[in-house]
Design a protein around this motif. Structure first.
Motif, PDB file in Angstrom:
ATOM      1  N   ARG A 193       0.820  -1.199   0.000  1.00 15.13           N
ATOM      2  CA  ARG A 193       0.000   0.000   0.000  1.00 15.13           C
ATOM      3  C   ARG A 193       0.862   1.260   0.000  1.00 15.13           C
ATOM      4  NH1 ARG A 193      -3.195  -0.227   4.913  1.00 15.13           N
ATOM      5  NH2 ARG A 193      -4.732  -1.441   3.739  1.00 15.13           N
ATOM      6  N   MET A 194       0.520   2.198  -0.865  1.00 15.91           N
ATOM      7  CA  MET A 194       1.222   3.467  -0.935  1.00 15.91           C
ATOM      8  C   MET A 194       0.741   4.404   0.171  1.00 15.91           C
ATOM      9  SD  MET A 194       0.875   4.084  -5.045  1.00 15.91           S
ATOM     10  CE  MET A 194       1.574   5.733  -4.929  1.00 15.91           C
ATOM     11  N   THR A 195       1.558   5.396   0.491  1.00 14.83           N
ATOM     12  CA  THR A 195       1.156   6.455   1.405  1.00 14.83           C
ATOM     13  C   THR A 195       1.074   7.761   0.627  1.00 14.83           C
ATOM     14  OG1 THR A 195       2.235   5.389   3.301  1.00 14.83           O
ATOM     15  CG2 THR A 195       1.749   7.737   3.493  1.00 14.83           C
ATOM     16  N   ILE A 196      -0.066   8.429   0.714  1.00 21.95           N
ATOM     17  CA  ILE A 196      -0.255   9.693  -0.007  1.00 21.95           C
ATOM     18  C   ILE A 196      -0.665  10.771   0.999  1.00 21.95           C
ATOM     19  CG2 ILE A 196      -0.879   8.602  -2.199  1.00 21.95           C
ATOM     20  CD1 ILE A 196      -3.816   9.125  -1.519  1.00 21.95           C
ATOM     21  N   PRO A 197      -0.343  12.040   0.729  1.00 21.97           N
ATOM     22  CA  PRO A 197      -0.736  13.115   1.650  1.00 21.97           C
ATOM     23  C   PRO A 197      -2.253  13.292   1.691  1.00 21.97           C
ATOM     24  CG  PRO A 197       0.217  14.014  -0.359  1.00 21.97           C
ATOM     25  CD  PRO A 197       0.438  12.542  -0.417  1.00 21.97           C
TER      26      PRO A 197
END
Length: 276
Positions: free
Chosen positions: A108-112
């Protein structure tokens, strides 16, 4: 650390020129959200090529402390399609901030986290603060549907005398409000150029945005005159078409073009979109 700057392909507004400086931008955000980010806080500027307001930059997008903040100044009547426009802006910004190949990774990516803020200083009376929601644009209520996409935009009235507690937390915002107020007041009795010059002189004399106006008075004058001229050009064309009434649908088309322009699209693009 990326230096705060706006896209030079487009003309800056006074707003973006003033708040593109990192310290001023943090000061403004701290005032709006009542936070306390210091000058050493890292900021990543993510402003796009003016997706929201074609021709003149009224937007600043930046990432701070895991948040993607899209900040807009709005001097026209509030556009209630703003949530949809913000959604488009957000999608393009995430595309800019991420690696396309990462979308296909298992991890899973982390996005702002996105935040959308509109600072309103138009002439129409508006509440001190209101929330515009994407879900309000749907043809049916969707509160009972948790899997429905939603998006909220905070609209803050920054006209002089409104939200005074917020303005008191930012000397720069308070000064900007006062400057805009003077320009509007002087325009009631003076020609536009004289109104701007008098507002600049008065602010410098009163130590309001003094350093900014001393350094950029010529640019500020041209920015405001350009904005007025753009409004006048479309207004005159619309009035002429209404008087002449030529061409089937031409008047209605110009009315639509005017609406598109008020919502941020340039006049040539509005005409092209409508096939005028």
């Amino acid at each position: 650390m990326e230096k705060a700057k706006t896209n030079r392909k487009y003309k800056d507004s006074v707003f973006t020129k003033l708040f593109s400086e990192k310290g001023k931008l943090l000061e403004l955000y701290n005032a709006i959200e009542n936070t306390n980010y210091g000058e050493d806080t890292e900021i990543q500027i993510a402003t796009l090529e003016n997706v929201l307001f074609m021709g003149q930059a009224n937007d600043i997008a930046f990432v701070v402390d895991g948040k993607l903040v899209v900040l807009i100044e709005h001097q026209s009547t509030i556009n209630y399609n703003m949530p949809l426009r913000m959604l488009i802006y957000m999608s393009k910004t995430y595309e800019k901030l991420t690696n396309p190949d990462d979308l296909y990774l298992k991890k899973r990516m982390t996005i702002p986290k996105p935040e959308f803020i509109v600072l309103y200083n138009g002439d129409e009376d508006m509440p001190d603060e209101q929330i515009l929601k994407l879900s309000d644009m749907y043809p049916f209520p969707c509160d009972d549907y948790p899997n429905t996409l939603n998006l909220s935009v905070k609209v803050i009235n920054i006209n002089k005398g409104r939200n005074e507690e917020l303005a008191s937390r930012s000397e720069t915002l308070n000064g900007y409000e006062y400057f805009v107020y003077l320009v509007k007041e002087y325009s009631k009795t003076l020609d536009r150029n004289s109104a701007i010059e008098r507002a600049i002189d008065d602010c410098i004399r009163q130590d309001v945005l003094k350093r900014f106006l001393e350094l950029h008075s010529y640019e500020v004058r041209n920015m405001l005159l350009t904005e007025w001229n753009m409004k006048d050009a479309l207004r005159v064309e619309r009035e002429e078409a209404l008087k002449e009434g030529v061409g089937i649908g031409r008047v209605g088309g110009l009315e639509e073009a005017f609406t598109l322009w008020e919502s941020g699209m340039s006049l040539p693009e509005a005409k092209q979109k409508l096939g005028l």
